[in-house]
Design a protein around this motif. Structure first.
Motif, mmCIF file in Angstrom:
data_model
loop_
_atom_site.group_PDB
_atom_site.id
_atom_site.type_symbol
_atom_site.label_atom_id
_atom_site.label_comp_id
_atom_site.label_asym_id
_atom_site.label_seq_id
_atom_site.Cartn_x
_atom_site.Cartn_y
_atom_site.Cartn_z
ATOM 1 N N ASN A 17 33.804 12.316 43.268
ATOM 2 C CA ASN A 17 33.595 10.917 43.662
ATOM 3 C C ASN A 17 33.044 10.080 42.513
ATOM 4 O O ASN A 17 33.406 8.914 42.364
ATOM 5 N N ARG A 21 35.016 6.917 40.964
ATOM 6 C CA ARG A 21 34.357 5.606 40.892
ATOM 7 C C ARG A 21 34.353 5.050 39.470
ATOM 8 O O ARG A 21 34.626 3.872 39.250
ATOM 9 N N THR A 26 42.881 6.234 41.023
ATOM 10 C CA THR A 26 43.549 7.004 42.068
ATOM 11 C C THR A 26 43.219 8.492 41.926
ATOM 12 O O THR A 26 42.911 8.969 40.830
ATOM 13 N N TYR A 50 35.309 16.728 54.381
ATOM 14 C CA TYR A 50 35.588 15.494 53.647
ATOM 15 C C TYR A 50 37.080 15.321 53.449
ATOM 16 O O TYR A 50 37.803 16.288 53.243
ATOM 17 N N TYR A 52 40.082 12.521 51.574
ATOM 18 C CA TYR A 52 40.263 11.436 50.617
ATOM 19 C C TYR A 52 40.716 10.181 51.347
ATOM 20 O O TYR A 52 41.665 10.204 52.124
ATOM 21 N N MET A 53 40.007 9.092 51.107
ATOM 22 C CA MET A 53 40.353 7.798 51.661
ATOM 23 C C MET A 53 40.884 6.935 50.527
ATOM 24 O O MET A 53 40.111 6.500 49.659
ATOM 25 N N GLU A 54 42.188 6.725 50.528
ATOM 26 C CA GLU A 54 42.834 6.008 49.437
ATOM 27 C C GLU A 54 42.290 4.589 49.277
ATOM 28 O O GLU A 54 42.091 4.115 48.160
ATOM 29 N N ASP A 55 42.034 3.914 50.398
ATOM 30 C CA ASP A 55 41.557 2.525 50.317
ATOM 31 C C ASP A 55 40.173 2.421 49.687
ATOM 32 O O ASP A 55 39.829 1.400 49.099
ATOM 33 N N LYS A 56 39.385 3.508 49.773
ATOM 34 C CA LYS A 56 38.050 3.525 49.161
ATOM 35 C C LYS A 56 38.052 4.273 47.848
ATOM 36 O O LYS A 56 37.052 4.241 47.104
ATOM 37 N N ASN A 57 39.134 4.995 47.578
ATOM 38 C CA ASN A 57 39.251 5.845 46.379
ATOM 39 C C ASN A 57 38.063 6.796 46.268
ATOM 40 O O ASN A 57 37.436 6.928 45.237
ATOM 41 N N GLN A 58 37.782 7.466 47.381
ATOM 42 C CA GLN A 58 36.711 8.467 47.391
ATOM 43 C C GLN A 58 36.895 9.403 48.563
ATOM 44 O O GLN A 58 37.632 9.117 49.508
ATOM 45 N N VAL A 60 35.273 10.929 51.797
ATOM 46 C CA VAL A 60 34.234 10.569 52.763
ATOM 47 C C VAL A 60 34.262 11.513 53.938
ATOM 48 O O VAL A 60 35.209 12.182 54.194
#
Length: 60
Positions: A17, A21, A26, A50, A52-58, A60
């Motif tokens: 992460n 960040r 991506t 956990y 991967y959330m593409e819209d947050k690029n992390q 979660v």
């Protein structure tokens, strides 16, 4: 550049992460650059809850 990733999933989560960040827009770019398997990475982090959330690029 092949990178040795931490074996502990919680440390791995933190490292990935942070890299997402600070350096990579991506997950695909990170995996390609570090020569790591996206499938293995997402499965490893998925096993500890956990995803991967593409819209947050992390993860979660």
């Amino acid at each position: 550049m092949k990178m040795e990733l931490p074996k502990d999933p919680m440390i791995l989560l933190s490292v990935i992460n942070t890299k997402l960040r600070d350096f990579y827009p991506t997950l695909d770019g990170l995996c390609e650059d570090l020569e790591v398997s996206k499938k293995e990475l997402t499965e490893t982090l998925g096993r500890v809850g956990y995803e991967y959330m593409e819209d947050k690029n992390q993860f979660v």
